[in-house]
Motif scaffolding. Structure first.
Motif, PDB file in Angstrom:
ATOM      1  N   PRO A 278       1.380  -3.183   9.800  1.00 29.34           N
ATOM      2  CA  PRO A 278       0.232  -3.944   9.244  1.00 29.34           C
ATOM      3  C   PRO A 278      -0.101  -3.462   7.828  1.00 29.34           C
ATOM      4  CG  PRO A 278      -0.231  -3.197  11.472  1.00 29.34           C
ATOM      5  CD  PRO A 278       1.028  -2.493  11.039  1.00 29.34           C
ATOM      6  N   LEU A 279      -0.491  -4.419   6.990  1.00 29.77           N
ATOM      7  CA  LEU A 279      -0.854  -4.085   5.616  1.00 29.77           C
ATOM      8  C   LEU A 279      -2.363  -3.917   5.452  1.00 29.77           C
ATOM      9  CD1 LEU A 279       1.480  -6.583   3.708  1.00 29.77           C
ATOM     10  CD2 LEU A 279       1.894  -4.185   4.232  1.00 29.77           C
ATOM     11  N   LYS A 280      -3.112  -4.585   6.274  1.00 33.18           N
ATOM     12  CA  LYS A 280      -4.557  -4.579   6.118  1.00 33.18           C
ATOM     13  C   LYS A 280      -5.123  -3.223   6.527  1.00 33.18           C
ATOM     14  CE  LYS A 280      -8.766  -7.127   7.347  1.00 33.18           C
ATOM     15  NZ  LYS A 280      -9.335  -8.231   8.139  1.00 33.18           N
ATOM     16  N   GLY A 281      -5.993  -2.690   5.679  1.00 30.67           N
ATOM     17  CA  GLY A 281      -6.687  -1.448   5.991  1.00 30.67           C
ATOM     18  C   GLY A 281      -5.897  -0.199   5.673  1.00 30.67           C
ATOM     19  N   GLN A 282      -4.681  -0.330   5.105  1.00 31.61           N
ATOM     20  CA  GLN A 282      -3.868   0.833   4.769  1.00 31.61           C
ATOM     21  C   GLN A 282      -4.123   1.223   3.315  1.00 31.61           C
ATOM     22  OE1 GLN A 282      -2.490   2.169   7.215  1.00 31.61           O
ATOM     23  NE2 GLN A 282      -2.398   0.493   8.691  1.00 31.61           N
ATOM     24  N   GLN A 283      -4.109   2.527   3.079  1.00 33.31           N
ATOM     25  CA  GLN A 283      -4.329   3.027   1.718  1.00 33.31           C
ATOM     26  C   GLN A 283      -3.043   3.564   1.131  1.00 33.31           C
ATOM     27  OE1 GLN A 283      -7.173   2.598   0.128  1.00 33.31           O
ATOM     28  NE2 GLN A 283      -8.103   1.648   1.941  1.00 33.31           N
TER      29      GLN A 283
ATOM     30  N   PRO B 228       0.846  -1.206   0.000  1.00 33.40           N
ATOM     31  CA  PRO B 228       0.000   0.000   0.000  1.00 33.40           C
ATOM     32  C   PRO B 228       0.879   1.251   0.000  1.00 33.40           C
ATOM     33  CG  PRO B 228      -0.792  -1.575   1.633  1.00 33.40           C
ATOM     34  CD  PRO B 228       0.527  -2.093   1.138  1.00 33.40           C
ATOM     35  N   PRO B 229       0.479   2.321  -0.690  1.00 35.02           N
ATOM     36  CA  PRO B 229       1.323   3.521  -0.784  1.00 35.02           C
ATOM     37  C   PRO B 229       1.732   4.092   0.571  1.00 35.02           C
ATOM     38  CG  PRO B 229      -0.495   3.635  -2.343  1.00 35.02           C
ATOM     39  CD  PRO B 229      -0.750   2.439  -1.501  1.00 35.02           C
ATOM     40  N   LEU B 230       0.802   4.104   1.522  1.00 39.96           N
ATOM     41  CA  LEU B 230       1.126   4.671   2.829  1.00 39.96           C
ATOM     42  C   LEU B 230       2.183   3.833   3.538  1.00 39.96           C
ATOM     43  CD1 LEU B 230       0.588   6.819   4.938  1.00 39.96           C
ATOM     44  CD2 LEU B 230      -1.302   5.409   5.826  1.00 39.96           C
ATOM     45  N   VAL B 231       2.060   2.511   3.478  1.00 37.79           N
ATOM     46  CA  VAL B 231       3.048   1.632   4.101  1.00 37.79           C
ATOM     47  C   VAL B 231       4.390   1.779   3.394  1.00 37.79           C
ATOM     48  CG1 VAL B 231       3.659  -0.780   4.556  1.00 37.79           C
ATOM     49  CG2 VAL B 231       1.310   0.003   4.909  1.00 37.79           C
ATOM     50  N   SER B 232       4.373   1.866   2.072  1.00 39.50           N
ATOM     51  CA  SER B 232       5.613   2.007   1.314  1.00 39.50           C
ATOM     52  C   SER B 232       6.333   3.310   1.674  1.00 39.50           C
ATOM     53  CB  SER B 232       5.310   1.967  -0.184  1.00 39.50           C
ATOM     54  OG  SER B 232       6.492   2.045  -0.941  1.00 39.50           O
TER      55      SER B 232
ATOM     56  N   GLY C 158       3.501 -12.488   7.890  1.00 43.54           N
ATOM     57  CA  GLY C 158       2.059 -12.651   8.007  1.00 43.54           C
ATOM     58  C   GLY C 158       1.357 -11.481   7.347  1.00 43.54           C
ATOM     59  N   PRO C 159       0.411 -10.854   8.046  1.00 37.10           N
ATOM     60  CA  PRO C 159      -0.316  -9.710   7.459  1.00 37.10           C
ATOM     61  C   PRO C 159       0.399  -8.382   7.663  1.00 37.10           C
ATOM     62  CG  PRO C 159      -1.263 -10.254   9.584  1.00 37.10           C
ATOM     63  CD  PRO C 159      -0.141 -11.237   9.365  1.00 37.10           C
ATOM     64  N   ALA C 160       1.706  -8.414   7.835  1.00 40.42           N
ATOM     65  CA  ALA C 160       2.449  -7.180   8.105  1.00 40.42           C
ATOM     66  C   ALA C 160       3.755  -7.184   7.326  1.00 40.42           C
ATOM     67  CB  ALA C 160       2.721  -7.033   9.609  1.00 40.42           C
ATOM     68  N   LEU C 161       4.310  -5.995   7.161  1.00 44.55           N
ATOM     69  CA  LEU C 161       5.632  -5.833   6.571  1.00 44.55           C
ATOM     70  C   LEU C 161       6.634  -5.669   7.708  1.00 44.55           C
ATOM     71  CD1 LEU C 161       7.349  -5.323   3.958  1.00 44.55           C
ATOM     72  CD2 LEU C 161       7.021  -2.878   4.422  1.00 44.55           C
TER      73      LEU C 161
ATOM     74  N   GLY D  91      -0.668   1.447  13.263  1.00 43.79           N
ATOM     75  CA  GLY D  91      -1.113   0.307  14.052  1.00 43.79           C
ATOM     76  C   GLY D  91      -0.049  -0.759  14.226  1.00 43.79           C
ATOM     77  N   GLY D  92       1.212  -0.419  13.991  1.00 45.38           N
ATOM     78  CA  GLY D  92       2.295  -1.395  14.099  1.00 45.38           C
ATOM     79  C   GLY D  92       3.101  -1.215  15.365  1.00 45.38           C
ATOM     80  N   THR D  93       4.258  -1.860  15.398  1.00 49.03           N
ATOM     81  CA  THR D  93       5.139  -1.812  16.560  1.00 49.03           C
ATOM     82  C   THR D  93       6.564  -1.531  16.109  1.00 49.03           C
ATOM     83  OG1 THR D  93       5.507  -4.205  16.463  1.00 49.03           O
ATOM     84  CG2 THR D  93       3.698  -3.425  17.869  1.00 49.03           C
ATOM     85  N   ALA D  94       7.368  -1.035  17.029  1.00 47.34           N
ATOM     86  CA  ALA D  94       8.782  -0.761  16.762  1.00 47.34           C
ATOM     87  C   ALA D  94       9.581  -1.104  18.012  1.00 47.34           C
ATOM     88  CB  ALA D  94       9.000   0.703  16.378  1.00 47.34           C
ATOM     89  N   GLU D  95      10.655  -1.864  17.805  1.00 49.99           N
ATOM     90  CA  GLU D  95      11.544  -2.236  18.906  1.00 49.99           C
ATOM     91  C   GLU D  95      12.970  -1.897  18.504  1.00 49.99           C
ATOM     92  OE1 GLU D  95      10.964  -6.369  19.466  1.00 49.99           O
ATOM     93  OE2 GLU D  95       8.881  -6.196  20.174  1.00 49.99           O
TER      94      GLU D  95
END
Length: 418
Positions: A413-418, A321-325, A357-360, A394-398
């Motif tokens: 997360p990839l689901k629900g991102q535009q 998704p563009p926002l995740v990218s 899984g459902p996340a990058l 909606g993700g996490t960072a460590e």
């Protein structure tokens, strides 16, 4: 005596008196309409001349004023007048039009009180000063004392005529006291009637939160894009300076890399400034960098600064998704910037970008430096920005040391991102 004189005739009292006179002026159109309404119940010549007719017109006009005060724009006008003339703190008054029923009702109550008190004080201000002046001058001018103006039926007695200047001065003091009292009451009631309602406070808090979010986003973009470029350019310039005398070919490559980095950063800076233009409703003038379009260039410029970067990309950036990218690109950029900043040009970075899984999942590792770097004044915002980017999606960072390595691991997360 001086505090009393200041209370009655001081600068604040005079300004509040002007505010009341303004209320009386605003009340006049409503009083005229009221006079038309009550006219049939009085003789035509007595509607504006009879005290009873004037009070009746005033009583009819005030409800009309309350109805017209229900319009939203009445509150900004009233707030401006109160802030300027009544000495009420600005932070206790609401901003903008009254949009809720409660706010409009409070504004209507304030407007009615302002016009009511203002009409009474304005009438007194028109009638009492000339009357008081006549009383003060009465003992000194026999022409006045013998005429109807001198009211011989009232001041016929010598002792009463001698007291008329005192009565005149007392009338002026009474007028000032009434004006100061009415102005003080309006100033006390203003925060309750013109102050922000719970809905106004909520709207103001939401606006402040939106402004803060825009500023934080701009700060993150500037830190990640410009900060990375400056770190890379600093290392490239430092390496070129060290080998300037015996490796001109490397110097030429370093200068070319610096030119490429700065040119690229100008474009990214334009994209960052587009964040401000987006906040203002305009379209950004340059696209923000993304993992799909700009990862290879980022790795090339980082390697040109000296570090060894090993990148393993098992996820297809084109399918993200563009926002995740976009956010993943900034996270990778910050990870490489940290490695450059703390490890220098001799460090190595291992970068892995894969689907989990459902996340990058983005993982970056580099060896810990032999000595802990000295804290920079104002530094330490990069990892916070990474955490903010992950949290907003909606993700996490460590991030932290592990087995002699500094490791940053982020899941988006990839689901629900535009």
């Amino acid at each position: 005596m001086r505090p009393l004189a200041t209370t009655l005739f001081g600068r604040r009292a005079r300004r509040r008196w002007i505010h009341l006179i303004l209320g009386g002026a605003l009340a006049m159109p409503y009083v005229f309409v009221g006079a038309v309404v009550v006219g049939p119940f009085f003789e035509d010549t007595a509607v504006l001349g009879s005290l009873g007719a004037q009070l009746a017109a005033f009583a009819v006009g005030l409800p009309l004023a309350a109805v017209t005060a229900l319009f939203p724009l009445t509150r900004p006008m009233s707030v401006a007048a109160v802030r300027t003339l009544c000495g009420v703190p600005a932070d206790s008054l609401a901003e903008g039009p009254a949009r809720t029923r409660v706010a409009r009702t409070r504004t209507a109550a304030w407007f009615t009180l302002h016009l009511g008190f203002g009409g009474v004080i304005s009438g007194m201000s028109l009638a009492l000063p000339p009357f008081a002046c006549v009383l003060i001058l009465l003992p000194f001018f026999s022409v006045l004392a013998d005429s109807r103006i001198g009211m011989p039926e009232v001041f016929g007695e010598t002792w009463l005529l001698a007291l008329s200047p005192v009565i005149g001065c007392a009338s002026l003091v009474a007028l000032a006291a009434c004006a100061a009292t009415a102005g003080g009451l309006l100033a006390r009631w203003a925060p309750g009637l013109l102050g922000p309602t719970p809905a106004d406070r909520l709207a103001a808090a939401e606006q402040r939160a939106a402004d803060l979010a825009v500023r934080n986003r701009l700060a993150r973009e500037l830190h990640d894009s410009v900060g990375h470029a400056l770190s890379a350019v600093t290392l490239q310039a430092s390496a070129a300076r060290r080998v300037l005398d015996h490796d001109p070919e490397f110097v030429r490559e370093a200068l070319a890399a610096i030119e490429d980095t700065t040119r690229r950063t100008v474009g990214e800076l334009d994209a960052v400034l587009g964040v401000l233009r987006e906040a203002g409703g305009a379209e950004p003038t340059a696209p923000a960098p993304t993992l799909a379009a700009d990862l290879d260039g980022l790795l090339r410029r980082t390697r040109a600064a000296g570090p060894r970067v090993t990148a393993t990309v098992s996820a297809d950036p084109e399918s993200l998704p563009p926002l995740v990218s976009r956010e993943a690109y900034r996270i990778v950029q910050e990870a490489l910037s940290n490695a450059l900043r703390h490890g220098g040009d001799a460090t190595s970075v291992t970068l892995r970008i894969a689907l989990d899984g459902p996340a990058l999942a983005v993982t970056a590792e580099n060896p810990l430096p032999p000595r802990s770097p000295a804290p920079r004044p104002g530094g330490g915002h990069g990892l916070r920005g990474v955490a903010d980017r992950a949290r907003l999606l909606g993700g996490t960072a460590e991030a932290g040391p592990a087995d002699g390595m500094w490791r940053l691991h982020v899941r988006l997360p990839l689901k629900g991102q535009q």
